[in-house]
Design a protein around this motif. Structure first.
Motif, PDB file in Angstrom:
ATOM      1  N   LYS A  37       0.834  -1.201   0.000  1.00  0.00           N
ATOM      2  CA  LYS A  37       0.000   0.000   0.000  1.00  0.00           C
ATOM      3  C   LYS A  37       0.868   1.250   0.000  1.00  0.00           C
ATOM      4  CE  LYS A  37      -3.830   2.445   2.151  1.00  0.00           C
ATOM      5  NZ  LYS A  37      -4.965   2.402   3.096  1.00  0.00           N
ATOM      6  N   ALA A  57       0.322   2.120   5.685  1.00  0.00           N
ATOM      7  CA  ALA A  57       0.994   2.187   4.387  1.00  0.00           C
ATOM      8  C   ALA A  57       2.421   1.677   4.498  1.00  0.00           C
ATOM      9  CB  ALA A  57       0.989   3.620   3.876  1.00  0.00           C
ATOM     10  N   GLU A 241      -2.060  -1.054  -3.773  1.00  0.00           N
ATOM     11  CA  GLU A 241      -3.173  -0.219  -3.326  1.00  0.00           C
ATOM     12  C   GLU A 241      -2.637   1.193  -3.104  1.00  0.00           C
ATOM     13  OE1 GLU A 241      -6.246   0.216   0.490  1.00  0.00           O
ATOM     14  OE2 GLU A 241      -4.942  -1.548   0.305  1.00  0.00           O
TER      15      GLU A 241
END
Length: 251
Positions: A37, A57, A241
Motif C-alpha cells: 500500500k 501504508a 493499493e
C-alpha cells in the motif's frame, strides 16, 4: 512488490537523471522491502506521515520530500521526528520534485492545464527544464473574471487576481508552486495571463507594467494533482493499493 522494483518503475516514468534539481529524487528514506500500500500526497509533513501510519501504508510518495539544497543537513528537531516515524514504522519515502512538475502527462503543470480546460498545451520555449513553465489557449474564450471564477471552482480556493476583470484571456502561461519569477518570460511570449502558486511583492508591479493579468492560485492547491494522478497510474499498472491524502494548506 519490492521497493526496488517500484523505484525502477518511478524512475523510468519520471527520468530524474535528466533533470538538475534542488533535492534528491527517488527513494529518500528506505523502509520495508515489500510494498502493498502507498499513500500519495504533496508534502512529507508530519501530518501526512501520521496519516500513512494510521492507514498502515508501506510507502509514501510525495512531491516535496526532504534534504533540500542549502538546508541544515543535521537530523534534529522536526526532521528527526519525521524520519524517526518513518524508520520506526518501516515506511519507504519516495519523492520527486521537478520531475513531477514537468512530466507531460501526469506532471503538476500538465494536470493544472487540463483541469482548467486549457488546450494546445506546450512548454514555454527557452526555460529549463523543459515543461517547468507551460502555455496554452483558454478554450473558454472568456475574460479574466470568468477565468478566475472557474479556477476558484476547480481548485476550491479563492485566488489572488491582478488585472482588469474584463481583460480578454486567450493565451495562458503557468508554473505551479513557486513559479512567480517566470512572469516576465510569459509576458515576453505574448501571454494574456500568467498563473503561479505563490506570489512576491514585485509580481504585482511586473504584471501592471507589462500588461499581463496574473493569478496566484496557491502553492499547495496547484500542486495537488501530479502526485494524485501519478498514484492513479500506479494503481492501474502495478499490483499496489494507492490512496491520496490531502493535508490542507492555505498557502
Amino acid at each position: 512488490m519490492k521497493n526496488t522494483a517500484l523505484l525502477a518503475w518511478l524512475d523510468e516514468q519520471l527520468k530524474p537523471q535528466l533533470i538538475k534539481d534542488y533535492c534528491p529524487n527517488g527513494l529518500q528514506v528506505q523502509g520495508k522491502s515489500d510494498i502493498k500500500k502507498i499513500v500519495t500526497g504533496v508534502t512529507a509533513s508530519q501530518a501526512l506521515i501520521d496519516a500513512a501510519i494510521a492507514q498502515k501504508a508501506d510507502a509514501i510518495l510525495v512531491h516535496h520530500g526532504f534534504f533540500w539544497k542549502n538546508e541544515n543537513p543535521v537530523i534534529v528537531g522536526m526532521k528527526h521526528r519525521r524520519i524517526k516515524a518513518l524508520l520506526q514504522h518501516d515506511i519507504n519515502l519516495f519523492a520527486y520534485h521537478l520531475p513531477l512538475d514537468v512530466h507531460p502527462v501526469f506532471g503538476n503543470n500538465a494536470m493544472l492545464g487540463k483541469l482548467l480546460g486549457v488546450t494546445d498545451i506546450k512548454p514555454v520555449e527557452g526555460i529549463k527544464p523543459e515543461g517547468v513553465v507551460m502555455r496554452g489557449i483558454n478554450s473558454g474564450k472568456g475574460d479574466l473574471e470568468q477565468f478566475a471564477a472557474n479556477l476558484a471552482s476547480v481548485l476550491q480556493r479563492k485566488p489572488l487576481v491582478i488585472g482588469e476583470g474584463d481583460k480578454t484571456i486567450e493565451r495562458v502561461a503557468w508554473c505551479t508552486g513557486g513559479g512567480q519569477s517566470f512572469i516576465e518570460q510569459a509576458a515576453d511570449q505574448g501571454a494574456d495571463l500568467f498563473i503561479s502558486g505563490e506570489v512576491s511583492e514585485q509580481t504585482t508591479h511586473i504584471a501592471r507594467e507589462m500588461d499581463i493579468a496574473y493569478i496566484a492560485a496557491g502553492h499547495h492547491a496547484t500542486e495537488r494533482y501530479g502526485a494524485m494522478y501519478l498514484g492513479q497510474q500506479i494503481a492501474k499498472e502495478l499490483p499496489l493499493e494507492v490512496e491520496f491524502i490531502d493535508i490542507p494548506n492555505p498557502v
